[in-house]
Design an enzyme around this catalytic site. Structure first.
Site, PDB file in Angstrom:
ATOM      1  N   HIS A 204     -15.817  70.338   6.804  1.00 15.53           N
ATOM      2  CA  HIS A 204     -17.274  70.189   6.777  1.00 15.53           C
ATOM      3  C   HIS A 204     -17.781  68.924   7.450  1.00 15.53           C
ATOM      4  O   HIS A 204     -18.976  68.721   7.552  1.00 15.53           O
ATOM      5  CB  HIS A 204     -17.792  70.243   5.336  1.00 15.53           C
ATOM      6  CG  HIS A 204     -17.525  68.979   4.574  1.00 15.53           C
ATOM      7  ND1 HIS A 204     -16.312  68.700   4.029  1.00 15.53           N
ATOM      8  CD2 HIS A 204     -18.307  67.910   4.317  1.00 15.53           C
ATOM      9  CE1 HIS A 204     -16.350  67.515   3.440  1.00 15.53           C
ATOM     10  NE2 HIS A 204     -17.556  67.010   3.607  1.00 15.53           N
TER      11      HIS A 204
HETATM   12  C1  UD1 Z   1     -22.311  66.070   1.642  1.00 11.60           C
HETATM   13  C2  UD1 Z   1     -21.814  64.626   1.588  1.00 11.60           C
HETATM   14  C3  UD1 Z   1     -20.318  64.585   1.830  1.00 11.60           C
HETATM   15  C4  UD1 Z   1     -19.582  65.519   0.905  1.00 11.60           C
HETATM   16  C5  UD1 Z   1     -20.144  66.917   1.067  1.00 11.60           C
HETATM   17  C6  UD1 Z   1     -19.430  67.907   0.177  1.00 11.60           C
HETATM   18  C7  UD1 Z   1     -23.438  62.989   2.402  1.00 11.60           C
HETATM   19  C8  UD1 Z   1     -23.795  62.081   3.511  1.00 11.60           C
HETATM   20  N1  UD1 Z   1     -22.422  63.828   2.638  1.00 11.60           N
HETATM   21  O1  UD1 Z   1     -22.192  66.518   2.974  1.00 11.60           O
HETATM   22  O2  UD1 Z   1     -19.851  63.265   1.607  1.00 11.60           O
HETATM   23  O3  UD1 Z   1     -18.196  65.503   1.196  1.00 11.60           O
HETATM   24  O4  UD1 Z   1     -21.541  66.859   0.745  1.00 11.60           O
HETATM   25  O5  UD1 Z   1     -20.048  69.114   0.144  1.00 11.60           O
HETATM   26  O6  UD1 Z   1     -24.047  62.940   1.351  1.00 11.60           O
HETATM   27  N2  UD1 Z   1     -26.692  72.993   2.317  1.00 11.60           N
HETATM   28  C9  UD1 Z   1     -26.880  74.229   1.793  1.00 11.60           C
HETATM   29  N3  UD1 Z   1     -26.782  74.369   0.440  1.00 11.60           N
HETATM   30  C10 UD1 Z   1     -26.499  73.332  -0.386  1.00 11.60           C
HETATM   31  C11 UD1 Z   1     -26.299  72.065   0.198  1.00 11.60           C
HETATM   32  C12 UD1 Z   1     -26.379  71.915   1.549  1.00 11.60           C
HETATM   33  O7  UD1 Z   1     -27.145  75.196   2.477  1.00 11.60           O
HETATM   34  O8  UD1 Z   1     -26.435  73.511  -1.599  1.00 11.60           O
HETATM   35  C13 UD1 Z   1     -26.788  72.813   3.779  1.00 11.60           C
HETATM   36  C14 UD1 Z   1     -27.883  71.836   4.132  1.00 11.60           C
HETATM   37  O9  UD1 Z   1     -29.079  72.495   4.310  1.00 11.60           O
HETATM   38  C15 UD1 Z   1     -27.361  71.200   5.394  1.00 11.60           C
HETATM   39  C16 UD1 Z   1     -25.861  71.252   5.242  1.00 11.60           C
HETATM   40  O10 UD1 Z   1     -25.587  72.219   4.233  1.00 11.60           O
HETATM   41  O11 UD1 Z   1     -27.706  71.957   6.498  1.00 11.60           O
HETATM   42  C17 UD1 Z   1     -25.297  69.915   4.889  1.00 11.60           C
HETATM   43  O12 UD1 Z   1     -25.701  69.449   3.600  1.00 11.60           O
HETATM   44  P1  UD1 Z   1     -25.839  67.891   3.263  1.00 11.60           P
HETATM   45  O13 UD1 Z   1     -26.099  67.682   1.836  1.00 11.60           O
HETATM   46  O14 UD1 Z   1     -26.760  67.283   4.238  1.00 11.60           O
HETATM   47  O15 UD1 Z   1     -24.457  67.235   3.604  1.00 11.60           O
HETATM   48  P2  UD1 Z   1     -22.991  67.815   3.471  1.00 11.60           P
HETATM   49  O16 UD1 Z   1     -22.490  68.122   4.834  1.00 11.60           O
HETATM   50  O17 UD1 Z   1     -22.906  68.860   2.409  1.00 11.60           O
END
Ligand code: UD1
Length: 365
Positions: free
Chosen positions: A212
């Protein structure tokens, strides 16, 4: 008696297994009867059922007292939304201590808000460093630790990082790893996912992969290349690939031939760790998973150039492969010949970390 409130902040998937044992230990230490209220604040950074709610249900975490509903957005948008929400909460009802865990956006955002309102900050998993500032988590760690009052650490390496940054020993508490408290407590409850029978999986005859990190998954060609190379090197073993929402968005744009890849939505804690425990090897770019594989003695290959958790390599079963997936070939060869290091469990990763933290926090406040 005037009650004191302690906030516990959780926002993203890797936070939930770190806070579960804390809440339990605070209960065991009778905080409620000692005039200490625990307020669980969910920032809403992760909001999908399988990225959040499932963990609360499976790990018996009480429902959050507050959800700040930050949701998706750029890192700055998320930070801003979390800060505004948490500030409003603290202005309305201040706490005496803000406990943050890990290194996600929510960790940094809430620690800044608390500190500016003169509320002490405790950082669980303080002091770890990848020394790679291209990772958002490294910035979150450094900013959080720059304003943390009490550091609860997982390793001697973390203690030394903090000392080098000028933190005095009386603010560093080497307590172990709360994520491992959760793992050891729940090991006997691990649950076979339905995909096991559907795909005729067999013990130690499949691999688990999770990806990820933006560097690995935000570019479709890069992601397709990793998958192709892993497939080639582990054939005929199937690859179970629980796909993070961030990765799915890119994955769907690749014209991927699915043969040998068992794609699934993110799994719950108990099912995911069942798969890890019985896997031949785990290929990942996560940090937390390398700690879990170390404790379960499962070989792990990390597709990153750096790690903030060097003990998983020096003591445990993990190895850093770098960002070129071609580097997987040699270590996979060793693993398939059963010549991988056995590894040991790092000091204080013994299932009692949260209780140590509870004892210290009781004294501090
Ligand atoms: C975050 C953490 C990372 C952790 C990871 C585990 C930060 C900077 N990064 O990264 O350290 O290892 O979580 O999962 O905080 N999204 C969904 N549904 C959700 C959550 C996210 O669809 O429930 C989508 C968001 O819209 C976005 C992408 O996933 O497009 C990334 O989510 P985001 O929370 O920004 O960071 P992660 O890559 O999950």
């Amino acid at each position: 008696m005037i009650n004191k409130t302690i906030d516990i902040i959780a926002g993203a998937r890797p936070n939930f297994m770190k806070i579960a044992p804390l809440i339990e230990a605070f209960k065991k230490y009778n905080f409620g009867n000692k005039g200490i209220d625990i307020r669980l604040v969910h920032t809403g950074q992760h909001y999908d059922k399988n990225m959040s709610d499932t963990f609360f249900e499976e790990l018996g975490i009480p429902l959050p007292d507050i959800n700040l509903q930050a949701g998706s957005g750029s890192q700055s948008e998320q930070t801003a939304k979390i800060m505004l929400g948490y500030e409003k909460l603290l202005l309305n009802k201040p706490s005496v201590l803000c406990i943050v865990v890990g290194d996600v956006t929510s960790t940094m955002a809430c620690s800044i808000v608390a500190k500016k309102l003169h509320i002490k900050v405790a950082h669980i998993e303080g002091g770890i460093r990848s020394f790679d500032e291209s990772m958002p988590e490294e910035i979150n760690r450094k900013v959080t630790d720059a304003i943390t009052d009490y550091f609860f650490t997982t390793s001697e390496v973390a203690n030394n990082n903090l000392r080098k940054e000028g933190i005095s020993d009386n603010r560093i508490y080497f307590v172990g790893n709360t994520m491992i408290d959760t793992l050891l407590k729940n090991q006997s409850r691990f649950k076979k996912p339905t995909l096991w029978n559907e795909n005729n999986l067999e013990n130690k005859k499949y691999i688990v992969m999770t990806l990820h990190r933006p560097a690995n998954v935000d570019n479709a060609t890069n992601l397709a290349n990793i998958i192709e190379i892993v497939k080639r090197n582990v054939r005929p073993f199937p690859i179970v690939f629980p796909i993070h929402p961030r990765t799915r968005k890119v994955y769907e744009s690749i014209n991927e031939n699915n043969e040998n890849v068992i794609l699934t939505d993110p799994l719950g804690y108990l099912e995911f760790n069942f798969l890890v425990k019985n896997a031949k090897v785990v290929i990942t770019d996560s940090g937390g998973i390398t700690e879990e594989t170390t404790v379960m003695g499962v070989p792990c290959l990390t597709l990153r150039a750096t790690t903030e958790r060097p003990e998983t390599c020096n003591i445990g079963t993990n190895e850093l492969i770098g960002t070129d997936p071609n580097n997987l070939e040699e270590p996979l060869g060793k693993i398939f010949k059963d010549k991988w290091k056995k590894g040991e469990i790092p000091p204080l990763w013994d299932g009692k970390t949260a209780e140590r933290i509870a004892a210290i926090i009781e004294k501090i406040i």
